[in-house]
Write a protein that holds these residues in place. Structure first.
Motif, PDB file in Angstrom:
ATOM      1  N   GLY A  74      42.320 -19.514  30.556  1.00  0.00           N
ATOM      2  CA  GLY A  74      42.785 -18.904  31.665  1.00  0.00           C
ATOM      3  C   GLY A  74      43.292 -17.379  31.676  1.00  0.00           C
ATOM      4  O   GLY A  74      44.156 -17.294  32.238  1.00  0.00           O
ATOM      5  N   VAL A  75      42.805 -16.481  30.608  1.00  0.00           N
ATOM      6  CA  VAL A  75      43.242 -15.419  30.441  1.00  0.00           C
ATOM      7  C   VAL A  75      42.328 -14.098  31.042  1.00  0.00           C
ATOM      8  O   VAL A  75      41.032 -14.356  31.084  1.00  0.00           O
ATOM      9  N   SER A  76      42.928 -12.958  30.841  1.00  0.00           N
ATOM     10  CA  SER A  76      41.873 -11.930  31.246  1.00  0.00           C
ATOM     11  C   SER A  76      41.028 -11.541  29.928  1.00  0.00           C
ATOM     12  O   SER A  76      41.635 -11.927  29.043  1.00  0.00           O
ATOM     13  N   ARG A  77      40.053 -10.871  30.314  1.00  0.00           N
ATOM     14  CA  ARG A  77      39.220  -9.910  29.050  1.00  0.00           C
ATOM     15  C   ARG A  77      40.091  -9.288  28.159  1.00  0.00           C
ATOM     16  O   ARG A  77      40.113  -9.339  26.835  1.00  0.00           O
ATOM     17  N   THR A  78      41.065  -8.548  28.676  1.00  0.00           N
ATOM     18  CA  THR A  78      41.863  -7.630  27.885  1.00  0.00           C
ATOM     19  C   THR A  78      42.877  -8.691  26.970  1.00  0.00           C
ATOM     20  O   THR A  78      42.818  -8.259  25.634  1.00  0.00           O
ATOM     21  N   VAL A  98      43.834 -11.367  21.657  1.00  0.00           N
ATOM     22  CA  VAL A  98      43.943 -12.831  20.937  1.00  0.00           C
ATOM     23  C   VAL A  98      43.000 -12.629  19.785  1.00  0.00           C
ATOM     24  O   VAL A  98      43.306 -12.895  18.421  1.00  0.00           O
ATOM     25  N   ILE A  99      41.950 -12.205  19.935  1.00  0.00           N
ATOM     26  CA  ILE A  99      40.836 -11.719  18.724  1.00  0.00           C
ATOM     27  C   ILE A  99      41.345 -11.175  17.773  1.00  0.00           C
ATOM     28  O   ILE A  99      41.122 -11.538  16.581  1.00  0.00           O
ATOM     29  N   ARG A 100      41.904  -9.994  18.028  1.00  0.00           N
ATOM     30  CA  ARG A 100      42.438  -8.929  17.139  1.00  0.00           C
ATOM     31  C   ARG A 100      43.520  -9.737  16.205  1.00  0.00           C
ATOM     32  O   ARG A 100      43.528  -9.511  14.980  1.00  0.00           O
ATOM     33  N   GLU A 101      44.414 -10.405  16.841  1.00  0.00           N
ATOM     34  CA  GLU A 101      45.468 -11.019  16.324  1.00  0.00           C
ATOM     35  C   GLU A 101      45.159 -12.062  15.164  1.00  0.00           C
ATOM     36  O   GLU A 101      45.436 -12.027  14.313  1.00  0.00           O
ATOM     37  N   LEU A 102      44.205 -12.903  15.704  1.00  0.00           N
ATOM     38  CA  LEU A 102      43.581 -14.061  14.837  1.00  0.00           C
ATOM     39  C   LEU A 102      42.532 -13.319  13.880  1.00  0.00           C
ATOM     40  O   LEU A 102      42.478 -14.152  12.608  1.00  0.00           O
ATOM     41  N   GLU A 103      41.848 -12.424  14.068  1.00  0.00           N
ATOM     42  CA  GLU A 103      41.046 -11.758  13.187  1.00  0.00           C
ATOM     43  C   GLU A 103      41.970 -10.979  12.157  1.00  0.00           C
ATOM     44  O   GLU A 103      41.765 -11.006  10.591  1.00  0.00           O
ATOM     45  N   GLU A 141      34.634 -13.546  24.019  1.00  0.00           N
ATOM     46  CA  GLU A 141      35.769 -13.295  24.894  1.00  0.00           C
ATOM     47  C   GLU A 141      35.724 -14.033  25.873  1.00  0.00           C
ATOM     48  O   GLU A 141      36.698 -14.659  26.423  1.00  0.00           O
ATOM     49  N   ARG A 142      34.423 -14.320  26.596  1.00  0.00           N
ATOM     50  CA  ARG A 142      34.291 -15.315  27.884  1.00  0.00           C
ATOM     51  C   ARG A 142      34.661 -16.351  27.597  1.00  0.00           C
ATOM     52  O   ARG A 142      35.699 -17.033  28.534  1.00  0.00           O
ATOM     53  N   GLU A 143      34.382 -17.166  26.404  1.00  0.00           N
ATOM     54  CA  GLU A 143      34.812 -18.557  26.292  1.00  0.00           C
ATOM     55  C   GLU A 143      36.392 -18.518  26.199  1.00  0.00           C
ATOM     56  O   GLU A 143      37.124 -19.469  26.447  1.00  0.00           O
ATOM     57  N   ILE A 144      37.141 -17.570  25.676  1.00  0.00           N
ATOM     58  CA  ILE A 144      38.348 -17.500  25.381  1.00  0.00           C
ATOM     59  C   ILE A 144      39.105 -17.378  26.660  1.00  0.00           C
ATOM     60  O   ILE A 144      40.110 -18.177  27.039  1.00  0.00           O
ATOM     61  N   ALA A 188      48.204 -18.255  24.494  1.00  0.00           N
ATOM     62  CA  ALA A 188      46.715 -18.303  24.238  1.00  0.00           C
ATOM     63  C   ALA A 188      46.219 -18.309  22.636  1.00  0.00           C
ATOM     64  O   ALA A 188      45.513 -18.894  22.124  1.00  0.00           O
ATOM     65  N   SER A 189      47.141 -17.378  22.050  1.00  0.00           N
ATOM     66  CA  SER A 189      46.929 -17.087  20.791  1.00  0.00           C
ATOM     67  C   SER A 189      47.405 -18.547  19.910  1.00  0.00           C
ATOM     68  O   SER A 189      46.503 -18.903  19.039  1.00  0.00           O
ATOM     69  N   GLU A 190      48.558 -19.214  20.419  1.00  0.00           N
ATOM     70  CA  GLU A 190      48.872 -20.290  19.808  1.00  0.00           C
ATOM     71  C   GLU A 190      47.807 -21.440  19.917  1.00  0.00           C
ATOM     72  O   GLU A 190      47.407 -22.228  18.931  1.00  0.00           O
ATOM     73  N   LEU A 191      47.274 -21.406  21.151  1.00  0.00           N
ATOM     74  CA  LEU A 191      46.613 -22.692  21.487  1.00  0.00           C
ATOM     75  C   LEU A 191      45.260 -22.496  20.830  1.00  0.00           C
ATOM     76  O   LEU A 191      44.511 -23.593  20.340  1.00  0.00           O
TER      77      LEU A 191
END
Length: 227
Positions: A46-50, A55-60, A38-41, A17-20
């Motif tokens: 097709g991933v969970s909220r967790t 993913v958000i933390r990683e790309l931030e 988060e909802r859009e991601i 998901a991070s790479e996409l």
């Protein structure tokens, strides 16, 4: 500028998901300033909220997305001044990395450079932008490893996300892929022959050319968005 990616089947759901999401940013599918939730991601990949939060933390952390008081998160914007600063740092550090790599050249390391350059040539022939990003990252990974300076490699790898975005932007401009390929061939040749001075000079020229194209592209994007 990290190492080659693991095959998709070996990556975790979060890594995929991070790479996409990175690719969507690199390719301009998600524009600077565009809102992310988060909802859009979750829905997009097709991933969970967790996992979406991870993913958000990683790309931030990579400065590809940023928190926004009004919208939660947005795709990060980069000012001309920040881009200029980033390329200035690349010029200083990558020239040194290339000089060290050339000085440390061995038959084994030269073989890895051969494989990396072959991947760059194949990606250029295919026109596949993701393959171009991955192959460039592979060559730089070998250069930084060959430099033999762990801290230098860590600093350069920490810039990976923003550099990859700018590389994608510059490589999308007419004529830049062919020019970049010519520059990379010359750098590769200098590295293999162990000419550190020439490798540093060619690295600097390559980054300056990429900077000029990226800045022109950023200005064009800004003009289009304001019109």
């Amino acid at each position: 500028m990290s190492g080659p990616l693991a095959p998709p089947q070996l990556r975790s759901v979060r890594q995929q998901a991070s790479e996409l999401l990175r690719v969507a940013i690199y390719d301009g599918e998600l524009a600077p300033g565009e809102r992310l939730t988060e909802r859009e991601i979750c829905e997009r990949y097709g991933v969970s909220r967790t996992i979406a939060r991870e993913v958000i933390r990683e790309l931030e952390a990579e400065r590809l997305i940023e928190s926004n008081r009004r919208h939660g998160y947005i795709v990060a914007r980069m000012s001309e001044a920040e881009i200029q600063d980033l390329y200035d740092v690349r010029i200083l550090l990558e020239a040194e990395a290339c000089a060290l790599c050339a000085a440390n050249m061995t038959t084994e390391r030269a073989g890895r450079l051969d494989a990396s350059m072959a991947a760059i040539e194949a990606a250029a022939a295919s026109g596949d932008r993701q393959a171009q990003r991955d192959s460039n990252g592979r060559l730089y990974h070998e250069i930084f490893a060959g430099a033999g300076n762990v801290v230098l490699g860590q600093i350069l790898n920490s810039l990976h996300g923003r550099v990859s975005y700018l590389r994608s932007l510059s490589m999308s401009q007419p004529g830049r892929p062919a020019a970049s390929l010519t520059e990379m061939r010359a750098l590769y040749a200098a590295l293999k022959t162990g000419d550190g001075t020439e490798a540093a000079r060619l690295s600097t020229e390559h980054i300056r050319a990429a900077r000029n194209v990226a800045l022109a592209a950023i200005r064009a994007l800004a003009e289009r968005s304001s019109s």
